[in-house]
Design an enzyme around this catalytic site. Structure first.
Site, PDB file in Angstrom:
ATOM      1  CG  ASP A  10      -9.523  -6.911   5.162  1.00 52.58           C
ATOM      2  OD1 ASP A  10      -8.730  -7.754   4.700  1.00 52.58           O
ATOM      3  OD2 ASP A  10      -9.229  -5.718   5.375  1.00 52.58           O
ATOM      4  CG  ASP A 105      -6.428 -10.120   2.525  1.00 49.37           C
ATOM      5  OD1 ASP A 105      -6.595  -9.406   1.525  1.00 49.37           O
ATOM      6  OD2 ASP A 105      -6.000  -9.696   3.606  1.00 49.37           O
ATOM      7  CD  GLU A 106      -9.599  -6.143   1.081  1.00 52.25           C
ATOM      8  OE1 GLU A 106     -10.544  -5.367   0.872  1.00 52.25           O
ATOM      9  OE2 GLU A 106      -8.415  -5.860   0.877  1.00 52.25           O
TER      10      GLU A 106
HETATM   11 MG   LIG Z   1      -6.474  -7.953   4.919  1.00 56.39          MG
END
Ligand SMILES: [Mg+2]
Length: 417
Positions: A10, A105-106
């Protein structure tokens, strides 16, 4: 427990970090990435420094400036974040082809079959050794992102034996660091944690769980699964299984295609004006539809709802009888919710996403001749691609050109409550 090794990565304060990476002048400063720059515009991501001043996602630009007059507000640039994500995911893909991007973003990596882990099926003792090896990979990944994509980018890594626990590990671990959840520390990790700290538990579900005496995640783990299933149905059982380390729905192999697409929008002025909300909703459906058609998929489920300005919200998730492909088909479902449950309180944010994506079928819909409508939708998309967004728009969208601009919705904005 299974002997899988799942890694969740993350990126921290992602949009703001990408901005700070691109512009060294912003580094070390409170930065708020805004949907658009006007006093009522929402902060959609804030830098670590801004977070420490209390500037959170959802703050208006005016509120952010009040909290820290020195905050630098920048307008979001989705193309920049997407190209950075591509570089990051390219690195992740070098470690496994079982990579599942979860959001911008993960991502989850199933490292179980990674040769360096030498994991033998069914050997639990082996798992403990292999996870040390996975730890090395996690640190290497975070290091390579810094070296090869940008030194200002920081990743949190969680490793465990299910997706849920890996994600929970990256959430509760140190920011920019690595955290393992193993059978021996699982209960310690859950102890005293609020229900809403868990992926998949919204305010509404937390209240329902509290209703029968489950007040934190450890209590959920140790609760009676049959009772949970009886009272809260399959979703309740799913939550119980999550905190007990039982995987329901493994990391899908090689699945790069998203499972859902959608858009959310923070309103520049909080309002319960149904006409306005309907127009915004239409626009969100249009943007969702364009992404859906861009993927050449049709959808079979809908998540739609809104957050109120003060607290709470109204969200619904449901399967749709008809497959959705055109904007009209999406709007028929999403707009229906608005019309049947008009918000009585001022609304802060609207969100739409569609899921259960499948290749487009040539089936005839009950409502309209699908094929010709699909062709028309594609043609309109092509015109808009060529001549710019909103060249061809439906009446409901007129006057909204500057609202709900290109944006990337975090999945968390739509949840099951
Ligand atoms: Mg994040």
């Amino acid at each position: 427990m299974s002997n899988k090794i799942i890694l969740h990565l993350d990126m921290n304060s992602y949009f703001a970090s990408v901005e700070q990476q691109a512009n060294p002048f912003l580094r070390g400063k409170a930065v708020g990435v805004c949907a658009y720059l006007s006093p009522g515009g929402c902060v959609i991501a804030s830098s670590r420094e801004a977070k420490s001043k209390g500037i959170k996602t959802g703050c208006t630009a005016a509120e952010a400036l009040k909290l820290d007059p020195a905050v630098v507000l920048v307008e979001n640039e989705p193309a920049k974040y997407r190209s950075t994500t591509e570089k990051i995911f390219k690195i992740l893909g070098q470690y496994t082809d079982r990579l599942e991007p979860y959001s911008i973003d993960e991502a989850f990596l199933d490292l179980t079959d990674q040769p360096s882990l030498k994991l033998q099926p069914g050997r639990r003792a082996n798992w403990a050794k292999s996870i040390k090896q996975a730890e090395k990979i996690g640190l290497e990944l975070a290091g390579r992102i810094k070296n090869e994509v940008g030194e200002w980018l920081s990743a949190s890594v969680g490793i465990s034996w299910t997706k849920f626990l890996a994600k929970f590990a990256s959430d509760i671990g140190p920011k920019g660091g690595l955290f393992l959840i193993t059978p021996s520390n699982l209960e310690d990790c859950l102890k005293g944690r609020e229900l809403i700290d868990a992926w998949g538990i919204g305010q509404g579900m937390a209240v329902r769980l509290a209703g029968f005496g489950v007040n934190n995640l450890l209590e959920l783990k140790n609760s009676d699964k049959n009772k949970i299933r009886r009272v809260l149905g399959r979703y309740g059982y799913y939550l119980w299984a999550n905190v007990n380390g039982l995987e329901i729905g493994a990391v899908s192999s090689g699945a790069r295609a998203p499972k859902s697409v959608g858009h959310s929008y923070c309103l520049p002025r909080k309002t319960a004006d149904l006409k306005y909300l309907t127009a915004v909703m239409y626009k969100l459906c249009e943007k969702t539809g364009r992404r859906l058609r861009g993927l050449d998929r049709e959808a079979g489920s809908m998540n739609v709802g809104w957050s109120y300005a003060r607290e709470g919200g109204y969200f619904r998730s449901f399967k749709t009888k008809e497959k959705m492909f055109t904007t009209a088909e999406i709007y028929r479902q999403a707009g229906g919710l608005l019309e049947n449950h008009p918000p009585v309180l001022p609304v802060r944010m609207l969100a739409v996403s569609v899921g259960a994506l499948a290749p487009v079928s040539a089936q005839m819909s009950l409502f309209e001749n699908n094929l010709s409508v699909k062709e028309l939708s594609r043609a309109l998309d092509r015109i808009n691609d060529k001549y710019g967004e909103y060249t061809v728009v439906k009446g409901a969208m007129f006057g909204l050109e500057n609202q709900a601009k290109d944006r990337i919705g975090f999945r968390k904005s739509v949840g099951i409550n």
